[in-house]
Motif scaffolding. Structure first.
Motif, PDB file in Angstrom:
ATOM      1  N   PRO A   1       0.927  -1.242   0.078  1.00 63.76           N
ATOM      2  CA  PRO A   1      -0.136  -0.026   0.109  1.00 63.76           C
ATOM      3  C   PRO A   1       0.748   1.188  -0.087  1.00 63.76           C
ATOM      4  O   PRO A   1       1.890   1.363   0.773  1.00 63.76           O
ATOM      5  CB  PRO A   1      -0.816  -0.122   1.121  1.00 63.76           C
ATOM      6  CG  PRO A   1      -1.028  -1.768   1.462  1.00 63.76           C
ATOM      7  CD  PRO A   1       0.587  -2.210   1.017  1.00 63.76           C
ATOM      8  N   GLN A   2       0.525   2.253  -0.892  1.00 61.90           N
ATOM      9  CA  GLN A   2       1.098   3.533  -0.928  1.00 61.90           C
ATOM     10  C   GLN A   2       2.481   3.354  -1.456  1.00 61.90           C
ATOM     11  O   GLN A   2       3.294   4.358  -1.409  1.00 61.90           O
ATOM     12  CB  GLN A   2       1.142   4.150   0.422  1.00 61.90           C
ATOM     13  CG  GLN A   2      -0.071   4.528   1.031  1.00 61.90           C
ATOM     14  CD  GLN A   2      -0.095   5.152   2.287  1.00 61.90           C
ATOM     15  OE1 GLN A   2       0.976   5.379   2.964  1.00 61.90           O
ATOM     16  NE2 GLN A   2      -1.165   6.065   2.419  1.00 61.90           N
TER      17      GLN A   2
ATOM     18  N   ASN B   1       3.407   5.962  -9.792  1.00 60.49           N
ATOM     19  CA  ASN B   1       3.504   6.124 -11.456  1.00 60.49           C
ATOM     20  C   ASN B   1       3.015   4.986 -11.978  1.00 60.49           C
ATOM     21  O   ASN B   1       3.377   3.758 -11.721  1.00 60.49           O
ATOM     22  CB  ASN B   1       4.823   6.360 -11.748  1.00 60.49           C
ATOM     23  CG  ASN B   1       5.659   7.380 -11.196  1.00 60.49           C
ATOM     24  OD1 ASN B   1       5.264   8.657 -11.315  1.00 60.49           O
ATOM     25  ND2 ASN B   1       6.666   7.201 -10.342  1.00 60.49           N
ATOM     26  N   LEU B   2       2.089   5.104 -13.185  1.00 54.95           N
ATOM     27  CA  LEU B   2       1.410   3.930 -13.534  1.00 54.95           C
ATOM     28  C   LEU B   2       1.866   4.346 -15.301  1.00 54.95           C
ATOM     29  O   LEU B   2       1.577   5.326 -15.685  1.00 54.95           O
ATOM     30  CB  LEU B   2       0.089   3.994 -13.722  1.00 54.95           C
ATOM     31  CG  LEU B   2      -0.807   2.955 -14.464  1.00 54.95           C
ATOM     32  CD1 LEU B   2      -0.488   1.650 -14.084  1.00 54.95           C
ATOM     33  CD2 LEU B   2      -2.482   3.471 -14.492  1.00 54.95           C
TER      34      LEU B   2
ATOM     35  N   GLN C   1      11.080   1.079  -7.690  1.00 55.20           N
ATOM     36  CA  GLN C   1      10.175   0.699  -6.703  1.00 55.20           C
ATOM     37  C   GLN C   1       8.831   1.356  -6.814  1.00 55.20           C
ATOM     38  O   GLN C   1       7.807   0.564  -6.111  1.00 55.20           O
ATOM     39  CB  GLN C   1      10.752   0.812  -5.445  1.00 55.20           C
ATOM     40  CG  GLN C   1      12.156  -0.244  -5.185  1.00 55.20           C
ATOM     41  CD  GLN C   1      11.802  -1.522  -5.594  1.00 55.20           C
ATOM     42  OE1 GLN C   1      10.752  -2.169  -4.793  1.00 55.20           O
ATOM     43  NE2 GLN C   1      12.671  -2.345  -6.235  1.00 55.20           N
ATOM     44  N   ASP C   2       8.578   2.622  -7.404  1.00 54.27           N
ATOM     45  CA  ASP C   2       7.317   3.313  -6.986  1.00 54.27           C
ATOM     46  C   ASP C   2       6.701   3.579  -8.322  1.00 54.27           C
ATOM     47  O   ASP C   2       5.784   4.219  -8.716  1.00 54.27           O
ATOM     48  CB  ASP C   2       7.733   4.674  -6.639  1.00 54.27           C
ATOM     49  CG  ASP C   2       8.360   5.598  -7.479  1.00 54.27           C
ATOM     50  OD1 ASP C   2       8.552   5.339  -8.597  1.00 54.27           O
ATOM     51  OD2 ASP C   2       8.880   6.705  -6.958  1.00 54.27           O
TER      52      ASP C   2
ATOM     53  N   SER D   1      -6.847  -0.236 -10.483  1.00 60.53           N
ATOM     54  CA  SER D   1      -6.399   0.595  -9.244  1.00 60.53           C
ATOM     55  C   SER D   1      -6.093  -0.100  -7.859  1.00 60.53           C
ATOM     56  O   SER D   1      -5.331   0.239  -7.119  1.00 60.53           O
ATOM     57  CB  SER D   1      -7.449   1.805  -9.251  1.00 60.53           C
ATOM     58  OG  SER D   1      -8.503   1.294  -8.836  1.00 60.53           O
ATOM     59  N   ARG D   2      -6.834  -1.109  -7.640  1.00 63.58           N
ATOM     60  CA  ARG D   2      -6.785  -1.860  -6.598  1.00 63.58           C
ATOM     61  C   ARG D   2      -5.386  -2.633  -6.337  1.00 63.58           C
ATOM     62  O   ARG D   2      -4.524  -2.427  -5.262  1.00 63.58           O
ATOM     63  CB  ARG D   2      -7.669  -2.875  -6.150  1.00 63.58           C
ATOM     64  CG  ARG D   2      -9.294  -2.372  -5.999  1.00 63.58           C
ATOM     65  CD  ARG D   2     -10.206  -3.534  -5.814  1.00 63.58           C
ATOM     66  NE  ARG D   2      -9.924  -4.316  -4.563  1.00 63.58           N
ATOM     67  CZ  ARG D   2     -10.221  -3.734  -3.287  1.00 63.58           C
ATOM     68  NH1 ARG D   2     -10.871  -2.504  -3.175  1.00 63.58           N
ATOM     69  NH2 ARG D   2      -9.781  -4.616  -2.135  1.00 63.58           N
ATOM     70  N   VAL D   3      -4.818  -3.135  -7.445  1.00 66.41           N
ATOM     71  CA  VAL D   3      -3.755  -3.898  -7.545  1.00 66.41           C
ATOM     72  C   VAL D   3      -2.737  -2.676  -7.470  1.00 66.41           C
ATOM     73  O   VAL D   3      -1.622  -2.782  -6.898  1.00 66.41           O
ATOM     74  CB  VAL D   3      -3.458  -4.552  -8.878  1.00 66.41           C
ATOM     75  CG1 VAL D   3      -2.157  -5.104  -8.986  1.00 66.41           C
ATOM     76  CG2 VAL D   3      -4.582  -5.689  -9.143  1.00 66.41           C
ATOM     77  N   VAL D   4      -2.713  -1.575  -7.925  1.00 66.82           N
ATOM     78  CA  VAL D   4      -1.689  -0.588  -8.085  1.00 66.82           C
ATOM     79  C   VAL D   4      -1.688  -0.048  -6.607  1.00 66.82           C
ATOM     80  O   VAL D   4      -0.456   0.349  -6.184  1.00 66.82           O
ATOM     81  CB  VAL D   4      -2.012   0.691  -9.033  1.00 66.82           C
ATOM     82  CG1 VAL D   4      -1.260   1.907  -8.747  1.00 66.82           C
ATOM     83  CG2 VAL D   4      -2.219   0.341 -10.598  1.00 66.82           C
TER      84      VAL D   4
END
Length: 313
Positions: A23-24, A28-29, A105-106, A299-302
């Motif tokens: 989480p958090q 970036n996607l 990582q992000d 978005s849940r996965v992200v």
């Protein structure tokens, strides 16, 4: 006690515990694919799912998907920017010049492709410029993970192909529409497309499972778009919320052509909130409401949450 210990060890060995995104973690996607994911040309008549997903998850969006794309024009040629020869090089160039921000990582990378590789004027019908096998096409899809991994990427969401035989163009009950006006056996098309999709999805799953252990530090989620859309098709009232009766066989924007005609003989476009009652926008593409469902789950996965449709390999 011994049985409990063995169970835990087996779970750890399978990667079912402690895998995936926290989480958090993601800021970036980065998206790749074809018209199902493109944001510079909306295939659903409204907002593309990556825009929704980035908003839901509160992350930056870097879109590289292009309408009409295949995995590689060296395998299944189409005059559109393919994943391997155009989209990935464009991303790598912008990563190198600082246009794309974020660390390994992000940032999470998604791929949703295959509809054009398998469809009309490609594997389904043949094409003078397409000499590929399904095995080669799935190799190309999975190699996307390895290529980006070598550039430093570590978090991936691989979206498999939907049940294309349920889309209006490939259904047994399909009509002569904007994406194919020549004569065809609609039942044969539908059966063959179902086999191509099921085989292609099984191949990519096996190849991803084989690749994942060799990519140290990588997190790879297999997002089961196929099962999600099959569920939307079977249970439309659980997903479609427009003001008209739910519709899984028609489309928001429908055109009918005479055989081999260049212009449609008739077109109908659904207006207003009735549009959200449809699973399909046109003969080939999911509707905006279906796109919202995809965005919600991605978005849940992200965001580091669980999704019924995602499995970390």
């Amino acid at each position: 006690m011994r049985l409990s210990t063995v169970t835990v060890l087996l779970a750890l060995a399978s990667g079912s515990l402690g895998a995936g995104i926290r989480p958090q973690q993601i800021k970036n996607l980065v998206t790749f694919g074809d018209s199902y994911t493109s944001v510079d040309w909306s295939a659903n008549g409204g907002t593309p799912w990556p825009v929704y997903a980035a908003g839901y998850a509160g992350v930056n969006l870097y879109p590289y998907a292009k309408a009409g794309a295949t995995c590689s024009n060296n395998l299944t040629y189409r005059p559109f920017p393919p994943l391997s020869e155009s989209q990935v090089p464009a991303y790598l160039a912008e990563k190198a010049n600082g246009t794309v921000k974020g660390s390994s990582q992000d940032t999470v990378y998604t791929l949703w492709i295959g509809t054009n590789d398998l469809g009309a004027n490609a594997l389904l019908t043949g094409n003078p410029g397409s000499k590929a096998s399904l095995s080669q096409v799935t190799d190309c899809m999975v190699n996307w993970v390895n290529t980006l991994y070598q550039s430093g990427a570590r978090n991936f969401i691989f979206q498999n192909m939907i049940p294309l035989e349920t889309t209006p163009i490939y259904a047994a009950t399909s009509w002569t529409g904007r994406y194919w006006t020549a004569q065809r056996n609609t039942t044969e098309w539908s059966v063959f497309m179902r086999e191509l999709v099921l085989s292609g999805n099984e191949l990519t799953k096996l190849k991803l499972r084989n690749l994942a252990p060799r990519l140290r530090g990588a997190n790879i989620a297999l997002f089961d778009s196929h099962s999600l859309f099959a569920d939307m098709y079977a249970n439309p009232k659980s997903y479609l919320n427009g003001t008209a009766p739910t519709n899984i066989t028609g489309a928001v924007d429908t055109c009918v052509y005479e055989l081999n005609a260049d212009t449609p003989s008739s077109c109908v476009v659904v207006q207003g909130n009735d549009r959200d009652s449809y699973l399909w926008y046109d003969e080939l593409h999911p509707s905006e409401q279906a796109s919202r469902i995809v965005a919600r789950e991605i978005s849940r996965v992200v965001s580091g949450k669980s999704s019924r449709w995602a499995t970390w390999l």
